[in-house]
Design an enzyme around this catalytic site. Structure first.
Site, PDB file in Angstrom:
ATOM      1  N   TYR A  38      13.738 -14.334 -11.221  1.00  0.00           N
ATOM      2  CA  TYR A  38      14.013 -15.290 -10.148  1.00  0.00           C
ATOM      3  C   TYR A  38      14.687 -14.646  -8.943  1.00  0.00           C
ATOM      4  O   TYR A  38      14.328 -14.908  -7.794  1.00  0.00           O
ATOM      5  CB  TYR A  38      14.822 -16.483 -10.687  1.00  0.00           C
TER       6      TYR A  38
ATOM      7  N   HIS B 112       5.437 -23.335  -8.769  1.00  0.00           N
ATOM      8  CA  HIS B 112       6.348 -24.430  -8.378  1.00  0.00           C
ATOM      9  C   HIS B 112       6.499 -24.530  -6.860  1.00  0.00           C
ATOM     10  O   HIS B 112       7.573 -24.863  -6.353  1.00  0.00           O
ATOM     11  CB  HIS B 112       7.730 -24.265  -9.019  1.00  0.00           C
TER      12      HIS B 112
ATOM     13  N   ASN C 178      11.926 -27.842 -17.267  1.00  0.00           N
ATOM     14  CA  ASN C 178      10.673 -28.551 -17.008  1.00  0.00           C
ATOM     15  C   ASN C 178      10.743 -29.956 -17.595  1.00  0.00           C
ATOM     16  O   ASN C 178      11.683 -30.275 -18.320  1.00  0.00           O
ATOM     17  CB  ASN C 178       9.502 -27.804 -17.666  1.00  0.00           C
TER      18      ASN C 178
HETATM   19 FE1  HDE Z   1       9.761 -20.145 -13.787  1.00  0.00          FE
HETATM   20  N1  HDE Z   1       9.605 -19.150 -12.004  1.00  0.00           N
HETATM   21  N2  HDE Z   1       9.175 -18.471 -14.762  1.00  0.00           N
HETATM   22  N3  HDE Z   1       9.747 -21.141 -15.576  1.00  0.00           N
HETATM   23  N4  HDE Z   1      10.287 -21.809 -12.860  1.00  0.00           N
HETATM   24  C1  HDE Z   1       9.862 -19.666 -10.796  1.00  0.00           C
HETATM   25  O1  HDE Z   1      11.165 -18.571  -9.193  1.00  0.00           O
HETATM   26  C2  HDE Z   1       9.120 -17.229 -14.224  1.00  0.00           C
HETATM   27  C3  HDE Z   1       9.485 -20.630 -16.800  1.00  0.00           C
HETATM   28  C4  HDE Z   1      10.652 -22.999 -13.423  1.00  0.00           C
HETATM   29  O2  HDE Z   1      12.475 -25.576  -7.891  1.00  0.00           O
HETATM   30  C5  HDE Z   1       9.866 -18.638  -9.710  1.00  0.00           C
HETATM   31  O3  HDE Z   1      12.320 -19.150  -7.346  1.00  0.00           O
HETATM   32  C6  HDE Z   1       8.842 -16.248 -15.245  1.00  0.00           C
HETATM   33  C7  HDE Z   1       9.878 -21.531 -17.838  1.00  0.00           C
HETATM   34  C8  HDE Z   1      10.982 -23.959 -12.409  1.00  0.00           C
HETATM   35  O4  HDE Z   1      12.756 -23.584  -7.006  1.00  0.00           O
HETATM   36  C9  HDE Z   1       9.565 -17.328 -10.456  1.00  0.00           C
HETATM   37  C10 HDE Z   1       8.731 -16.946 -16.412  1.00  0.00           C
HETATM   38  C11 HDE Z   1      10.367 -22.633 -17.192  1.00  0.00           C
HETATM   39  C12 HDE Z   1      10.818 -23.290 -11.199  1.00  0.00           C
HETATM   40  C13 HDE Z   1       9.458 -17.800 -11.879  1.00  0.00           C
HETATM   41  C14 HDE Z   1       8.949 -18.345 -16.104  1.00  0.00           C
HETATM   42  C15 HDE Z   1      10.275 -22.375 -15.781  1.00  0.00           C
HETATM   43  C16 HDE Z   1      10.390 -21.949 -11.512  1.00  0.00           C
HETATM   44  C17 HDE Z   1       9.012 -18.943  -8.520  1.00  0.00           C
HETATM   45  C18 HDE Z   1       8.408 -16.431 -17.797  1.00  0.00           C
HETATM   46  C19 HDE Z   1      10.896 -23.934 -17.825  1.00  0.00           C
HETATM   47  C20 HDE Z   1      10.999 -23.852  -9.805  1.00  0.00           C
HETATM   48  C21 HDE Z   1       9.974 -19.287  -7.399  1.00  0.00           C
HETATM   49  C22 HDE Z   1       9.136 -15.298 -18.200  1.00  0.00           C
HETATM   50  C23 HDE Z   1      12.024 -23.734 -18.688  1.00  0.00           C
HETATM   51  C24 HDE Z   1      12.405 -23.696  -9.326  1.00  0.00           C
HETATM   52  C25 HDE Z   1      11.271 -19.025  -7.927  1.00  0.00           C
HETATM   53  C26 HDE Z   1      12.560 -24.353  -7.958  1.00  0.00           C
HETATM   54  C27 HDE Z   1      10.148 -20.959 -10.557  1.00  0.00           C
HETATM   55  C28 HDE Z   1       9.270 -16.944 -12.881  1.00  0.00           C
HETATM   56  C29 HDE Z   1       8.837 -19.365 -17.090  1.00  0.00           C
HETATM   57  C30 HDE Z   1      10.703 -23.345 -14.830  1.00  0.00           C
HETATM   58  C31 HDE Z   1       8.352 -16.555  -9.987  1.00  0.00           C
HETATM   59  C32 HDE Z   1       8.698 -14.760 -15.005  1.00  0.00           C
HETATM   60  C33 HDE Z   1       9.781 -21.292 -19.347  1.00  0.00           C
HETATM   61  C34 HDE Z   1      11.419 -25.404 -12.613  1.00  0.00           C
HETATM   62  O5  HDE Z   1      10.605 -16.400 -10.334  1.00  0.00           O
END
Ligand code: HDE
Length: 708
Positions: A375, A88, A161
């Site tokens: 996060y 993202h 999402n």
């Molecule tokens: Fe994320 N995800 N994600 N994700 N995600 C990040 O956090 C992560 C997941 C989503 O505009 C990171 O601050 C893991 C689902 C959005 O700043 C990180 C897992 C959904 C955004 C991270 C998921 C998301 C992130 C990268 C599985 C939809 C952007 C930077 C266990 C429900 C937020 C940050 C923004 C961002 C990890 C799965 C949505 C790396 C470990 C499911 C919208 O922490």
């Protein structure tokens, strides 16, 4: 003194006294740095006399190490970038407010959801997943949709999402999935897309991804703009009311603007012609007062109904079809303010699904559980330490106090001697707040846990194909065609035949044999009857999965290209502009060169842009204005190409006066989406209906054969 009174005295009056919506603005105001009318200084406040020349040993001599002004400036510059988000990374955001509808007390005790008189400040960040910070906006990808609610009970982050399901069921698979979709490690190609071997290798080996991949291959993954995407919380969450009663909920946010998509040809062209297409659109809409709006809704499942579905509520690869549980609207949010500084706000905003407030709680969804840790962890390296909550964009608007101290980038000066608890020096402050509803202390939902420590997937997570099939079966015919085209395009980029073969035979054929055979035919793969065909979902077709279920009521902020040349009719231009203003649509007068053209009366008509620089793919509809100077004015072919391309991309088209001949000249048939008129007013209502529906789908079979 009662507990609450004492707490606000300790907290001070600043944040508490502020009105909700203005609270965030005021907080940002306090940290804004506006340099107008100020002397240029070093970071230590020393006034600078010469910002053009470094200190040298003679006019042609070497630069001196003692030049502290040069060194400070360059050192700061050298560290301007911070690590981008691992996923993202490419995103854009805006401020706004959330307002609840009355009547939500039965579901939750969260103040921002139950007090319908307050406007809670929010910040929203939209993003793509795969590409780096500098990648193009219009790639085929899932869009992130993250909201921070600055509530009076603490910050609440809903990090969702634009599709309602996810690729993997357990957080332990997330790094594998991300490594597969990211640019391949030996070439760092492709940027921003999933059309490559490693992605298709992984997803064809991991059938739990089938449903989400189907969404990614649909028009949902190439949105026309960020104002017309849905949002989903994906996981099942809990809400708890003041009596302590819990329900399961799925979050949905639905745009008032309706849903609309790019065509794949447009998306690819825009990646080159305007890689900032989505962020520009959002910024311009908000600047011009066309504030995008979404309704927040929840699907509610009673605790006792947890097991009544043919899928598991804890499985993030599943939706609850709206036929089984309808969406109950609980509020709306509006985005009405652009950021002042991209880095300070959009880049530094730190979301975390673990940021919840009393009245909302987690479930045991194994993907959500891993996110709760991830996060904050990622912010430690991205934002350089544990004090990122003190950055203006992340700071709560309600008071916050505890005994956490020091660390990198500490910007508070904590007063007092006792930074531990219990203490008798500060009378044990800051103190805990009891969990009872009226006091507001956070209390985790007391879910009964009774099980073995085990590394195993629940059997109830094992059906991977029936909802992928449900999604495909629920799409409109043109959407199904786009899905076939998208699988064909992506798999055609995969170099290894066995990966293509596996995806088509072992995944697609299990979802829908006809779909697999269509894709297989395009790729030269023979498809046989599947080993493990999808069982039918309890709902055969779901009415709210097709984008055609979300047609907007108006054409607010829709963009119309009005093509003019020397000798055009002023009366029709006036009519178009008046109509667009009344509809709050955006009509751009596009001229052959950047200067104005002269109308029939020889008066100048101002240009909003040049036809070559503002391509048809950036607009929702086009009008060709009549005039005296045809065909001389169109001789260089730009206008004709404009029309050809708009036709190919199924745009509503109005041809006025002499321009009615143009389609015939280009050997294109007239259809329900091409309106002929002498006066624009005669077709304006029909034009509006066409624009509301966005594309003329009935033209698609012909349009595919049009070169442009
Ligand atoms: Fe994320 N995800 N994600 N994700 N995600 C990040 O956090 C992560 C997941 C989503 O505009 C990171 O601050 C893991 C689902 C959005 O700043 C990180 C897992 C959904 C955004 C991270 C998921 C998301 C992130 C990268 C599985 C939809 C952007 C930077 C266990 C429900 C937020 C940050 C923004 C961002 C990890 C799965 C949505 C790396 C470990 C499911 C919208 O922490």
């Amino acid at each position: 003194m009662n507990h609450k009174a004492k707490q606000s005295e300790v907290a001070g009056t600043d944040a508490l006294d502020k009105k909700n919506e203005s609270a965030k603005t005021q907080q940002l105001d306090a940290s804004r740095s506006d340099a107008t009318d100020h002397a240029l200084t070093t970071n230590q406040g020393v006034k600078i006399a010469d910002n053009q020349n470094s200190l040298k040993a003679g006019v042609r001599g070497s630069t001196l190490l003692e030049d502290f002004i040069l060194r400070e400036k360059i050192t700061h510059f050298d560290h301007e970038r911070i690590p981008e988000r691992i996923v993202h990374a490419r995103g854009v955001g805006a401020h706004g407010y959330f307002q609840a509808y009355p009547g939500n007390e039965q579901y939750t005790k969260a103040g921002f959801l139950t007090d319908s008189n307050i406007q809670t400040p929010i910040f929203v960040r939209f993003s793509t997943v795969q590409g780096p910070r500098g990648s193009a906006d219009t790639v085929r990808d899932i869009r992130g949709f993250a909201i921070k609610f600055y509530t009076q009970e603490g910050n609440y982050d809903l990090v969702g999402n634009n599709v309602p399901v996810f690729f993997v069921q357990d957080g332990i698979k997330f790094p594998d999935f991300v490594h597969s979709v990211k640019p391949e490690p030996h070439t760092e190609i492709p940027t921003g897309g999933s059309a490559h071997d490693t992605f298709w290798d992984f997803v064809s080996l991991v059938p739990e991804s089938a449903h989400t991949v189907m969404w990614a291959m649909s028009d949902r993954a190439i949105p026309r703009n960020l104002r017309s995407i849905q949002g989903f919380g994906v996981h099942t969450f809990r809400m708890i009311n003041a009596e302590g009663k819990a329900i399961f909920v799925k979050f949905h946010w639905t745009p008032k603007q309706g849903l609309s998509q790019l065509l794949w040809d447009e998306a690819q062209k825009l990646s080159g012609k305007d890689p900032d297409f989505h962020r520009r659109d959002l910024y311009e809409a908000i600047e011009s007062g066309n504030y995008p709006e979404w309704e927040l809704g929840i699907q509610i499942v009673a605790e006792e109904d947890e097991m009544k579905f043919d899928f598991d509520l804890l499985d993030p690869t599943k939706i609850i079809p709206e036929e089984l549980v309808p969406v109950t609207p609980i509020g709306k949010f509006v985005l009405n303010r652009n950021v002042d500084n991209f880095f300070a706000e959009i880049e530094q905003v730190a979301f975390c699904p673990a940021h919840i407030v009393p009245g909302i709680d987690f479930t045991n969804d194994p993907l959500l559980q891993a996110r709760l840790f991830s996060y904050t962890d990622t912010q430690l390296s991205r934002l350089g330490g544990p004090n990122f909550h003190q950055l203006p964009i992340n700071k709560p608007v309600c008071p916050f106090h505890n005994n956490q101290r020091d660390a990198m980038h500490q910007s508070f000066i904590h007063r007092g001697q006792a930074s531990y608890q219990p203490n008798s020096i500060d009378n044990n402050w800051p103190a805990e707040t009891p969990p009872a509803a009226q006091e507001g202390g956070f209390e985790s939902y007391q879910e009964r846990i009774d099980g073995k420590k085990i590394r195993q997937r629940s059997e109830s997570f094992s059906d991977h194909f029936s909802q992928a099939r449900l999604y495909y079966q629920s799409l409109a015919p043109h959407e199904q065609k786009h899905v076939v085209d998208a699988y064909t395009f992506e798999l055609s980029k995969v170099q290894r035949p066995h990966i293509r073969q596996r995806e088509v035979q072992e995944v697609l054929a299990n979802i829908d044999l006809d779909l697999a055979q269509q894709v297989g035919k395009n790729l030269g793969i023979e498809v046989t009857a599947p080993q493990n065909p999808a069982k039918n979902s309890s709902v055969e077709k779901s009415a709210r999965l097709t984008m055609t279920a979300f047609i907007p009521e108006d054409i607010q902020a829709k963009k119309i290209a009005v093509l003019v040349h020397d000798g055009v009719s002023q009366a029709n231009i006036d009519a178009i502009q008046q109509w667009a203003k009344a509809e709050k649509a955006v009509a751009h007068i596009l001229t052959p060169t950047p200067g104005p053209v002269l109308n029939q009366q020889q008066s100048p008509v101002a240009s909003d842009g040049m036809q070559k620089a503002e391509p048809s793919i950036a607009y929702d509809a086009i009008v060709l204005v009549d005039g005296d100077n045809y065909p001389q004015a169109l001789k260089d072919g730009v206008t004709k190409h404009y029309l050809l391309e708009a036709y190919k991309h199924l745009k509503p088209i109005v041809l006025l006066g002499d321009k009615q001949k143009l389609l015939h000249e280009l050997k294109l048939p007239h259809d329900e989406g091409t309106l002929n008129a002498e006066d624009f007013t005669a077709v304006q209502e029909q034009f509006k209906t066409l624009i509301r529906h966005h594309r003329v789908w009935s033209r698609e079979a012909i349009a595919d054969t049009v070169p442009a």
